[in-house]
Design a protein around this motif. Structure first.
Motif, PDB file in Angstrom:
ATOM      1  N   CYS A 136       0.848  -1.195   0.000  1.00 46.86           N
ATOM      2  CA  CYS A 136       0.000   0.000   0.000  1.00 46.86           C
ATOM      3  C   CYS A 136       0.879   1.239   0.000  1.00 46.86           C
ATOM      4  O   CYS A 136       1.813   1.348   0.801  1.00 46.86           O
ATOM      5  CB  CYS A 136      -0.896  -0.004   1.238  1.00 46.86           C
ATOM      6  SG  CYS A 136      -1.961   1.444   1.377  1.00 46.86           S
ATOM      7  N   VAL A 156      -5.794  -6.316  -1.087  1.00 45.72           N
ATOM      8  CA  VAL A 156      -5.476  -6.843   0.251  1.00 45.72           C
ATOM      9  C   VAL A 156      -5.813  -8.323   0.306  1.00 45.72           C
ATOM     10  O   VAL A 156      -6.731  -8.798  -0.365  1.00 45.72           O
ATOM     11  CB  VAL A 156      -6.227  -6.082   1.358  1.00 45.72           C
ATOM     12  CG1 VAL A 156      -5.853  -4.602   1.342  1.00 45.72           C
ATOM     13  CG2 VAL A 156      -7.743  -6.231   1.215  1.00 45.72           C
ATOM     14  N   GLN A 159      -6.902  -9.368   6.890  1.00 44.46           N
ATOM     15  CA  GLN A 159      -7.607  -8.323   7.621  1.00 44.46           C
ATOM     16  C   GLN A 159      -6.655  -7.191   8.003  1.00 44.46           C
ATOM     17  O   GLN A 159      -7.015  -6.012   7.926  1.00 44.46           O
ATOM     18  CB  GLN A 159      -8.251  -8.928   8.868  1.00 44.46           C
ATOM     19  CG  GLN A 159      -9.258  -8.016   9.548  1.00 44.46           C
ATOM     20  CD  GLN A 159      -9.877  -8.671  10.775  1.00 44.46           C
ATOM     21  OE1 GLN A 159      -9.179  -9.077  11.701  1.00 44.46           O
ATOM     22  NE2 GLN A 159     -11.204  -8.789  10.765  1.00 44.46           N
ATOM     23  N   GLU A 161      -3.914  -6.235   6.406  1.00 50.11           N
ATOM     24  CA  GLU A 161      -3.620  -5.445   5.208  1.00 50.11           C
ATOM     25  C   GLU A 161      -4.780  -4.500   4.893  1.00 50.11           C
ATOM     26  O   GLU A 161      -4.571  -3.348   4.507  1.00 50.11           O
ATOM     27  CB  GLU A 161      -3.347  -6.374   4.025  1.00 50.11           C
ATOM     28  CG  GLU A 161      -2.046  -7.146   4.126  1.00 50.11           C
ATOM     29  CD  GLU A 161      -1.853  -8.146   2.995  1.00 50.11           C
ATOM     30  OE1 GLU A 161      -0.794  -8.800   2.961  1.00 50.11           O
ATOM     31  OE2 GLU A 161      -2.766  -8.280   2.137  1.00 50.11           O
ATOM     32  N   ALA A 162      -5.992  -4.985   5.073  1.00 49.65           N
ATOM     33  CA  ALA A 162      -7.167  -4.157   4.812  1.00 49.65           C
ATOM     34  C   ALA A 162      -7.203  -2.954   5.749  1.00 49.65           C
ATOM     35  O   ALA A 162      -7.512  -1.831   5.333  1.00 49.65           O
ATOM     36  CB  ALA A 162      -8.439  -4.990   4.980  1.00 49.65           C
ATOM     37  N   LEU A 173     -11.120  -1.273  -1.434  1.00 48.65           N
ATOM     38  CA  LEU A 173     -10.173  -2.366  -1.269  1.00 48.65           C
ATOM     39  C   LEU A 173     -10.561  -3.508  -2.197  1.00 48.65           C
ATOM     40  O   LEU A 173     -11.743  -3.865  -2.278  1.00 48.65           O
ATOM     41  CB  LEU A 173     -10.180  -2.874   0.179  1.00 48.65           C
ATOM     42  CG  LEU A 173     -10.008  -1.842   1.288  1.00 48.65           C
ATOM     43  CD1 LEU A 173     -10.058  -2.527   2.650  1.00 48.65           C
ATOM     44  CD2 LEU A 173      -8.709  -1.072   1.115  1.00 48.65           C
ATOM     45  N   VAL A 175     -10.442  -7.139  -2.264  1.00 47.12           N
ATOM     46  CA  VAL A 175     -10.249  -8.233  -1.306  1.00 47.12           C
ATOM     47  C   VAL A 175     -10.028  -9.516  -2.105  1.00 47.12           C
ATOM     48  O   VAL A 175     -10.949 -10.058  -2.707  1.00 47.12           O
ATOM     49  CB  VAL A 175     -11.483  -8.362  -0.392  1.00 47.12           C
ATOM     50  CG1 VAL A 175     -11.287  -9.489   0.610  1.00 47.12           C
ATOM     51  CG2 VAL A 175     -11.744  -7.040   0.330  1.00 47.12           C
ATOM     52  N   VAL A 203     -12.934  -8.840   6.573  1.00 45.32           N
ATOM     53  CA  VAL A 203     -12.618  -7.456   6.226  1.00 45.32           C
ATOM     54  C   VAL A 203     -13.831  -6.552   6.439  1.00 45.32           C
ATOM     55  O   VAL A 203     -13.696  -5.422   6.919  1.00 45.32           O
ATOM     56  CB  VAL A 203     -12.111  -7.357   4.771  1.00 45.32           C
ATOM     57  CG1 VAL A 203     -11.980  -5.899   4.329  1.00 45.32           C
ATOM     58  CG2 VAL A 203     -10.772  -8.066   4.627  1.00 45.32           C
ATOM     59  N   THR A 207     -14.111  -2.365   8.413  1.00 50.14           N
ATOM     60  CA  THR A 207     -14.118  -1.141   7.610  1.00 50.14           C
ATOM     61  C   THR A 207     -15.405  -1.007   6.820  1.00 50.14           C
ATOM     62  O   THR A 207     -16.023  -2.008   6.441  1.00 50.14           O
ATOM     63  CB  THR A 207     -12.925  -1.094   6.643  1.00 50.14           C
ATOM     64  OG1 THR A 207     -12.956   0.131   5.895  1.00 50.14           O
ATOM     65  CG2 THR A 207     -12.943  -2.259   5.680  1.00 50.14           C
ATOM     66  N   LEU A 211     -15.769  -2.577  -0.957  1.00 51.31           N
ATOM     67  CA  LEU A 211     -14.950  -3.771  -1.180  1.00 51.31           C
ATOM     68  C   LEU A 211     -15.234  -4.374  -2.547  1.00 51.31           C
ATOM     69  O   LEU A 211     -16.388  -4.503  -2.954  1.00 51.31           O
ATOM     70  CB  LEU A 211     -15.233  -4.815  -0.095  1.00 51.31           C
ATOM     71  CG  LEU A 211     -15.079  -4.372   1.360  1.00 51.31           C
ATOM     72  CD1 LEU A 211     -15.366  -5.539   2.295  1.00 51.31           C
ATOM     73  CD2 LEU A 211     -13.686  -3.805   1.614  1.00 51.31           C
TER      74      LEU A 211
END
Length: 347
Positions: A136, A156, A159, A161-162, A173, A175, A203, A207, A211
């Motif tokens: 990222c 990502v 979790q 990384e997210a 993101l 996923v 994830v 957040t 996604l």
């Protein structure tokens, strides 16, 4: 939970379908434009290309469509590489190279994949969407793109990384589950992978960022399922590999429908990073010996894979494919998008 309200609606796409960026030639301006013209979001892949080559593809894509499309950029490699392990794999591959009539390639002097030049060029004249894989970018880089009006996506695979990507300000993101074809877009070079539906649920608990689900989604019904599980859209790559707009090699396209190939598996054999491929002879004979050394192994095996393609030998090629590879069809990209949309509507 991070409270970041956001939506894919501002991208202006009609359908929740994203064409995965596939480095190595499969993602072409023609493919990206066709998917965008059909109401999805097409993507170019900047990996392994110079900044100038990426700019040329952006120009070509703009000439084919006025609709939004994206460019995916590889983050610079940060994992330590064991040079002795790379040399050992080089020696291990010598008989294979001799059989193919080539010599193994050399590790790159620059392991950043022309990062600085690409970011400078993209910021000077950005596409509507930019995504990042293998890490990222920092908050400053993300903000610079957003100030320009560019929508920023980060791939990502966990979790954690997210959480990092959402904290850095990513607009969405991607996923990516372990079922995805090609490279796992993890921030670090490890073999871990999580099934998409499990990862998506995890994830979504941390957040509210939009996604995009990726990994083994070969039908509209699969797309509808992941949207029901919390995704805002679905990303598909293998589904588009066999279409005429795809730049995948004809041998690769044929292998996806070849009954000799019955399964896929993540392997380091071709690049030194886990990447899901059809299981062919090269994977079976060399996968266990390949070190965790990316992108060094990629450049080591490039001449071998290129020669195999030229000689029509699928058993020595990197036949990237997701778990739903048997669902890939030889049809125009627009037709594939339409079929997927119909499946979503039925579901």
């Amino acid at each position: 939970m991070l409270d970041r309200a956001g939506s894919l609606e501002r991208l202006g796409i009609e359908h929740p379908i994203v064409q995965a960026p596939m480095a190595g030639g499969a993602s072409t301006p023609a493919l990206a434009a066709a998917v965008s013209e059909a109401g999805g979001l097409g993507f170019l892949a900047a990996g392994y290309k110079s900044a100038a080559a990426v700019r040329e593809e952006i120009t070509q894509t703009r000439g084919l469509t006025s609709r939004p499309f994206g460019v995916n950029v590889f983050m610079p490699a940060v994992d330590a590489v064991d040079g002795s392990a790379v040399r050992a794999y080089w020696k291990h591959l010598l008989p294979e190279a001799e059989r193919l009539g080539v010599g193994p390639g050399s590790p790159p002097g620059d392991r950043t994949d022309d990062w600085d030049a690409k970011i400078e060029d993209l910021l000077a004249d950005p596409p509507p969407v930019v995504s990042f894989t293998f890490g990222c970018p920092d908050l400053g880089t993300v903000s610079e793109f957003q100030v320009q009006g560019t929508f920023v996506i980060v791939t990502v695979t966990t979790q954690d990384e997210a959480l990092s990507a959402a904290t850095a300000g990513a607009d969405a993101l991607c996923v990516q589950g372990v079922e995805a074809g090609g490279h796992q877009g993890s921030f670090v070079n490890d073999t871990a992978g999580t099934p998409l539906r499990e990862l998506l649920a995890a994830v979504r608990t941390i957040t509210t960022v939009p996604l995009i689900a990726a990994g083994g989604l070969g039908t509209g019904e699969y797309i509808a399922e992941v949207i029901e599980l919390g995704a805002d859209a679905a990303q598909l790559g293998t589904a588009f590999l066999r279409c005429p707009e795809s730049g995948a090699h004809p041998v690769h396209k044929a292998a996806l429908a070849d009954p000799r190939y019955t399964r896929t598996s993540p392997t380091r054999a071709f690049t030194g990073r886990p990447a899901r491929s059809l299981v062919n002879r090269f994977v079976e004979e060399h996968g266990e010996q390949a070190p965790a050394a990316y992108p060094d192994v990629h450049y080591l095996t490039s001449p071998l894979r290129r020669s195999a393609a030229e000689h029509g030998d699928p058993d020595a090629m990197s036949l990237w494919a997701g778990t739903s590879f048997r669902l890939a069809v030889d049809a125009p990209a627009a037709e594939i998008v339409a079929t997927l949309v119909e499946g979503v509507q039925r579901a």
